[in-house]
Each structure stands twice: as C-alpha cells, then as structure tokens.
Design a protein around this motif. Structure first.
Motif, mmCIF file in Angstrom:
data_model
loop_
_atom_site.group_PDB
_atom_site.id
_atom_site.type_symbol
_atom_site.label_atom_id
_atom_site.label_comp_id
_atom_site.label_asym_id
_atom_site.label_seq_id
_atom_site.Cartn_x
_atom_site.Cartn_y
_atom_site.Cartn_z
ATOM 1 N N ALA A 225 0.835 -1.203 0.000
ATOM 2 C CA ALA A 225 0.000 0.000 0.000
ATOM 3 C C ALA A 225 0.873 1.257 0.000
ATOM 4 O O ALA A 225 1.941 1.282 0.609
ATOM 5 N N PRO A 226 0.416 2.310 -0.678
ATOM 6 C CA PRO A 226 1.165 3.571 -0.640
ATOM 7 C C PRO A 226 0.904 4.306 0.674
ATOM 8 O O PRO A 226 -0.129 4.118 1.314
ATOM 9 N N ALA A 227 1.846 5.137 1.057
ATOM 10 C CA ALA A 227 1.712 5.967 2.253
ATOM 11 C C ALA A 227 2.439 7.280 2.003
ATOM 12 O O ALA A 227 3.283 7.379 1.115
ATOM 13 N N SER A 228 2.105 8.263 2.798
ATOM 14 C CA SER A 228 2.746 9.569 2.724
ATOM 15 C C SER A 228 3.642 9.738 3.942
ATOM 16 O O SER A 228 3.226 9.482 5.069
ATOM 17 N N LEU A 229 4.864 10.158 3.714
ATOM 18 C CA LEU A 229 5.817 10.406 4.791
ATOM 19 C C LEU A 229 6.209 11.881 4.755
ATOM 20 O O LEU A 229 6.681 12.377 3.739
ATOM 21 N N THR A 230 5.974 12.568 5.859
ATOM 22 C CA THR A 230 6.349 13.972 5.993
ATOM 23 C C THR A 230 7.363 14.070 7.121
ATOM 24 O O THR A 230 7.145 13.523 8.203
ATOM 25 N N ILE A 231 8.476 14.761 6.864
ATOM 26 C CA ILE A 231 9.546 14.863 7.853
ATOM 27 C C ILE A 231 9.897 16.327 8.079
ATOM 28 O O ILE A 231 10.080 17.083 7.134
ATOM 29 N N ARG B 273 1.500 8.367 7.061
ATOM 30 C CA ARG B 273 0.044 8.327 6.970
ATOM 31 C C ARG B 273 -0.379 7.520 5.755
ATOM 32 O O ARG B 273 0.163 7.688 4.666
ATOM 33 N N SER B 274 -1.325 6.638 5.967
ATOM 34 C CA SER B 274 -1.910 5.858 4.882
ATOM 35 C C SER B 274 -3.374 5.632 5.201
ATOM 36 O O SER B 274 -3.896 6.173 6.183
ATOM 37 N N TYR B 275 -4.020 4.817 4.415
ATOM 38 C CA TYR B 275 -5.440 4.533 4.636
ATOM 39 C C TYR B 275 -5.634 3.895 6.002
ATOM 40 O O TYR B 275 -5.088 2.849 6.286
ATOM 41 N N GLY B 276 -6.368 4.566 6.859
ATOM 42 C CA GLY B 276 -6.712 3.993 8.140
ATOM 43 C C GLY B 276 -5.749 4.230 9.277
ATOM 44 O O GLY B 276 -6.028 3.828 10.405
ATOM 45 N N PHE B 277 -4.617 4.865 9.051
ATOM 46 C CA PHE B 277 -3.723 5.138 10.175
ATOM 47 C C PHE B 277 -2.861 6.367 9.927
ATOM 48 O O PHE B 277 -2.581 6.732 8.790
ATOM 49 N N THR B 278 -2.457 6.980 11.014
ATOM 50 C CA THR B 278 -1.468 8.057 11.019
ATOM 51 C C THR B 278 -0.568 7.804 12.210
ATOM 52 O O THR B 278 -1.056 7.628 13.328
ATOM 53 N N ILE C 134 17.478 5.994 8.846
ATOM 54 C CA ILE C 134 17.150 6.040 10.279
ATOM 55 C C ILE C 134 15.639 6.202 10.465
ATOM 56 O O ILE C 134 15.016 5.513 11.277
ATOM 57 N N VAL C 135 15.041 7.114 9.698
ATOM 58 C CA VAL C 135 13.600 7.334 9.802
ATOM 59 C C VAL C 135 12.845 6.049 9.467
ATOM 60 O O VAL C 135 11.931 5.642 10.186
ATOM 61 N N ALA C 136 13.239 5.383 8.391
ATOM 62 C CA ALA C 136 12.582 4.124 8.009
ATOM 63 C C ALA C 136 12.744 3.074 9.101
ATOM 64 O O ALA C 136 11.806 2.333 9.409
ATOM 65 N N GLY C 137 13.910 3.009 9.707
ATOM 66 C CA GLY C 137 14.161 2.035 10.768
ATOM 67 C C GLY C 137 13.301 2.280 11.998
ATOM 68 O O GLY C 137 12.773 1.340 12.600
ATOM 69 N N ILE C 138 13.132 3.541 12.362
ATOM 70 C CA ILE C 138 12.310 3.863 13.531
ATOM 71 C C ILE C 138 10.858 3.467 13.293
ATOM 72 O O ILE C 138 10.220 2.857 14.145
ATOM 73 N N PHE C 139 10.330 3.762 12.113
ATOM 74 C CA PHE C 139 8.947 3.382 11.831
ATOM 75 C C PHE C 139 8.791 1.872 11.696
ATOM 76 O O PHE C 139 7.747 1.327 12.042
ATOM 77 N N SER C 140 9.814 1.170 11.218
ATOM 78 C CA SER C 140 9.684 -0.286 11.091
ATOM 79 C C SER C 140 9.565 -0.939 12.465
ATOM 80 O O SER C 140 8.875 -1.943 12.626
ATOM 81 N N VAL C 141 10.206 -0.342 13.475
ATOM 82 C CA VAL C 141 10.092 -0.869 14.839
ATOM 83 C C VAL C 141 8.733 -0.516 15.433
ATOM 84 O O VAL C 141 8.041 -1.369 15.993
ATOM 85 N N SER C 142 8.319 0.743 15.284
ATOM 86 C CA SER C 142 7.059 1.177 15.905
ATOM 87 C C SER C 142 5.839 0.559 15.225
ATOM 88 O O SER C 142 4.827 0.329 15.862
ATOM 89 N N ARG C 143 5.928 0.279 13.924
ATOM 90 C CA ARG C 143 4.800 -0.294 13.196
ATOM 91 C C ARG C 143 4.885 -1.810 13.078
ATOM 92 O O ARG C 143 3.969 -2.441 12.581
ATOM 93 N N ASP C 144 6.004 -2.390 13.471
ATOM 94 C CA ASP C 144 6.235 -3.823 13.286
ATOM 95 C C ASP C 144 6.088 -4.194 11.813
ATOM 96 O O ASP C 144 5.511 -5.219 11.465
ATOM 97 N N GLY C 145 6.565 -3.336 10.978
ATOM 98 C CA GLY C 145 6.538 -3.535 9.535
ATOM 99 C C GLY C 145 7.295 -2.396 8.890
ATOM 100 O O GLY C 145 7.391 -1.316 9.446
#
Length: 111
Positions: free
Chosen positions: A9-15, A27-32, A53-64
C-alpha cells in the motif's frame, strides 16, 4: 514524499528535520503515526543515512517496514539530491490540522 508499505500500500511520509532532531508523520489509509528523535549525531548525517534512520524507527514502531519510492530511471544518488533540494525550497510549507500534518507548495506569482 510517497513511500510503499511492506504490504504494497502507498503511504505519505512527511519529515521536519532540524539540525539535531526530527519529527516525522507516516500516513496511509486507516492510520497516522508520528515519530521523532533527538541526537547530536543527526547534525552531520547525510540525507541517505538520515532517511534510513527514519525508516528504521517506523519499522520498529509499526512492526513492519516501508520503502522509499525512487522513480524508474533515477539513481538513488540523484533522488537523494532532489530530496535535499526540496528540503531547502522555501515554497514548500507544512500545515497542521487535528494533529495531522499536511504539506503544500506555494506557487510563485506570475507577473
């Protein structure tokens, strides 16, 4: 920027990046989701390492994980250079509404 989640699924990443800290919204469909960090090491970090680093942090917090979408025919180095240029472009701005960040681009006036 657009990213692709591990389920396709596509998502939007704002930094928002400051010299020694950042805040990011995925942010994507159904979550932020929001994440951030602060470290003196961020000041000297290259754009590529920072985005990893940003991708790694979200992979831990989202478990994906997610992957950055680099357009076909564009090298990662050229894509990173374009991201760096956009980060310093004064026409891009951020707005917050109900705890979510959206970005906009201000078009120059035509005379």
């Amino acid at each position: 920027m657009l990213v692709r989640l591990d389920d396709g699924a596509p998502a939007s990443l704002t930094i928002i990046r400051k010299p020694t800290q950042f805040f990011a919204q995925l942010r994507s469909y159904g979550f932020t989701e929001h994440s951030g960090a602060s470290s003196p090491a961020l000041a000297d970090m290259s754009t590529g390492a920072f985005l990893d680093i940003v991708a790694g942090i979200f992979s831990v917090s989202r478990d994906g994980s997610f992957s950055y979408i680099v357009p076909d025919g564009v090298s990662r180095a050229d894509w990173l250079a374009a991201m760096e240029e956009k980060a310093h472009d004064p026409r891009f701005g951020l707005m917050e509404c109900d705890g979510e960040i959206s970005h906009c681009m201000i078009e120059p006036l035509k005379r």
